[in-house]
Enzyme design. Structure first.
Site, PDB file in Angstrom:
ATOM      1  N   THR A 266       0.840  -1.196   0.000  1.00  0.00           N
ATOM      2  CA  THR A 266       0.000   0.000   0.000  1.00  0.00           C
ATOM      3  C   THR A 266       0.877   1.248   0.000  1.00  0.00           C
ATOM      4  O   THR A 266       1.940   1.261   0.633  1.00  0.00           O
ATOM      5  CB  THR A 266      -0.901   0.003   1.255  1.00  0.00           C
ATOM      6  OG1 THR A 266      -1.563  -1.254   1.355  1.00  0.00           O
ATOM      7  CG2 THR A 266      -1.923   1.120   1.191  1.00  0.00           C
TER       8      THR A 266
ATOM      9  N   ASN B 183       6.524   0.598  -5.348  1.00  0.00           N
ATOM     10  CA  ASN B 183       6.192  -0.243  -6.488  1.00  0.00           C
ATOM     11  C   ASN B 183       7.029  -1.524  -6.412  1.00  0.00           C
ATOM     12  O   ASN B 183       8.244  -1.457  -6.307  1.00  0.00           O
ATOM     13  CB  ASN B 183       6.475   0.503  -7.793  1.00  0.00           C
ATOM     14  CG  ASN B 183       5.824  -0.149  -8.992  1.00  0.00           C
ATOM     15  OD1 ASN B 183       6.001  -1.331  -9.241  1.00  0.00           O
ATOM     16  ND2 ASN B 183       5.055   0.632  -9.728  1.00  0.00           N
TER      17      ASN B 183
ATOM     18  N   HIS C 104      -3.376   6.020 -13.667  1.00  0.00           N
ATOM     19  CA  HIS C 104      -3.771   4.790 -12.983  1.00  0.00           C
ATOM     20  C   HIS C 104      -5.285   4.618 -13.054  1.00  0.00           C
ATOM     21  O   HIS C 104      -6.003   5.530 -13.437  1.00  0.00           O
ATOM     22  CB  HIS C 104      -3.330   4.809 -11.511  1.00  0.00           C
ATOM     23  CG  HIS C 104      -1.905   4.427 -11.305  1.00  0.00           C
ATOM     24  ND1 HIS C 104      -0.878   5.341 -11.355  1.00  0.00           N
ATOM     25  CD2 HIS C 104      -1.317   3.227 -11.046  1.00  0.00           C
ATOM     26  CE1 HIS C 104       0.277   4.725 -11.136  1.00  0.00           C
ATOM     27  NE2 HIS C 104       0.029   3.438 -10.942  1.00  0.00           N
ATOM     28  N   HIS C 105      -5.727   3.453 -12.623  1.00  0.00           N
ATOM     29  CA  HIS C 105      -7.158   3.141 -12.613  1.00  0.00           C
ATOM     30  C   HIS C 105      -7.925   4.111 -11.712  1.00  0.00           C
ATOM     31  O   HIS C 105      -7.387   4.679 -10.772  1.00  0.00           O
ATOM     32  CB  HIS C 105      -7.388   1.703 -12.152  1.00  0.00           C
ATOM     33  CG  HIS C 105      -6.690   1.345 -10.878  1.00  0.00           C
ATOM     34  ND1 HIS C 105      -7.243   1.535  -9.635  1.00  0.00           N
ATOM     35  CD2 HIS C 105      -5.457   0.820 -10.665  1.00  0.00           C
ATOM     36  CE1 HIS C 105      -6.397   1.132  -8.708  1.00  0.00           C
ATOM     37  NE2 HIS C 105      -5.306   0.695  -9.300  1.00  0.00           N
TER      38      HIS C 105
ATOM     39  N   LYS D 161      -7.811   4.018  -7.742  1.00  0.00           N
ATOM     40  CA  LYS D 161      -6.587   4.239  -6.963  1.00  0.00           C
ATOM     41  C   LYS D 161      -6.771   5.454  -6.071  1.00  0.00           C
ATOM     42  O   LYS D 161      -7.167   6.529  -6.531  1.00  0.00           O
ATOM     43  CB  LYS D 161      -5.386   4.432  -7.882  1.00  0.00           C
ATOM     44  CG  LYS D 161      -4.058   4.544  -7.117  1.00  0.00           C
ATOM     45  CD  LYS D 161      -2.875   4.498  -8.052  1.00  0.00           C
ATOM     46  CE  LYS D 161      -1.547   4.686  -7.320  1.00  0.00           C
ATOM     47  NZ  LYS D 161      -1.306   3.639  -6.303  1.00  0.00           N
TER      48      LYS D 161
ATOM     49  N   THR E 226       4.850   5.817  -6.835  1.00  0.00           N
ATOM     50  CA  THR E 226       5.929   5.646  -7.812  1.00  0.00           C
ATOM     51  C   THR E 226       6.304   6.972  -8.448  1.00  0.00           C
ATOM     52  O   THR E 226       7.494   7.282  -8.633  1.00  0.00           O
ATOM     53  CB  THR E 226       5.504   4.647  -8.904  1.00  0.00           C
ATOM     54  OG1 THR E 226       5.159   3.407  -8.294  1.00  0.00           O
ATOM     55  CG2 THR E 226       6.620   4.430  -9.908  1.00  0.00           C
TER      56      THR E 226
END
Length: 228
Positions: A78, A104, A136-137, A140, A147
């Site tokens: 996480t 990551n 990102h999705h 998120k 990252t």
């Protein structure tokens, strides 16, 4: 190993699957089963060799406090909780626990970070401006991603600049797209990493758990990934 996976999101489920594929015994707790870390009693945690967390920033802090206090080994996938990192390191050290965290767990992302440091250093005085874009999705929670933040810090240190701007987008089910751009009046260099699935993150987390199972102390995946 006996592995406890915290979090039943898409990555957590895949982590559990990969751990089972690699021959480990796996137990998974979702948010409802572990509300407020209530399930993480010392006797329960003692039944596992390592705990892997892919939950939310808030839940992760509670989970670490519960598990590290027992001397457990924890891999934290996480992100978004690093303002509490010093406290969690201190707890792990006091309890002789094991803590391995990372923004990551993809090995190829770690290689990208090394390449970014080279870009920053080599183009330091050559008239280039650096910028980062990440997508990102939509589900998120943290933005920008851990990252992207790590990437920015690495370039800032290598290039000697105060701040590298980060553009963050959240859309669809994008696994993770990070691009570092160095642009001048004459040309442009772009370094990009695109994840096609969560598999790389899950495999990295499980391999990290295998590595941590025989160790105590605090580790950043970025510093130890070549050993894993």
């Amino acid at each position: 190993m006996r592995v406890l996976v915290l979090g039943m999101g898409k990555t957590g489920k895949l982590v559990a699957s990969v751990a089972a594929e690699r021959g480990h015994s796996v137990n998974v707790l979702d948010a409802k089963e572990n509300a407020g870390s209530a399930a993480l009693t010392p006797p329960f945690v003692a039944g596992f060799d390592v705990v892997i967390d892919f939950t939310t920033p808030e839940a992760t802090i509670q989970n670490m406090r519960a598990c590290l206090a027992t001397g457990a080994k924890m891999v934290i996938g996480t992100t978004g909780w690093y303002d509490k990192l010093a406290d969690m390191k201190s707890l792990a050290e006091r309890k002789q626990a094991g803590l391995l965290y990372g923004t990551n767990f993809s090995v190829s992302v770690q290689v990208m970070l090394k390449m970014a440091a080279v870009m920053g250093s080599e183009l330091k005085k050559a008239g280039y401006a650096f910028s980062i874009a990440e997508t990102h999705h939509a589900s998120k929670l943290d933005s920008p991603s851990g990252t992207a933040i790590t990437l920015a810090k690495i370039v800032e240190a290598a290039a000697g600049v105060t701040s590298v701007p980060v553009e963050a987008k959240r859309e669809g089910d994008v696994m993770g797209l990070h691009s570092l751009t160095a642009a001048s009046d004459a040309d442009r260099v772009v370094l990009t990493h695109e994840a096609f699935s969560r598999r790389g993150f899950a495999e990295g987390a499980v391999r990290a758990a295998e590595w941590l199972s025989s160790r105590t102390g605090c580790y950043d995946f970025q510093s130890v990934y070549t050993e894993i």
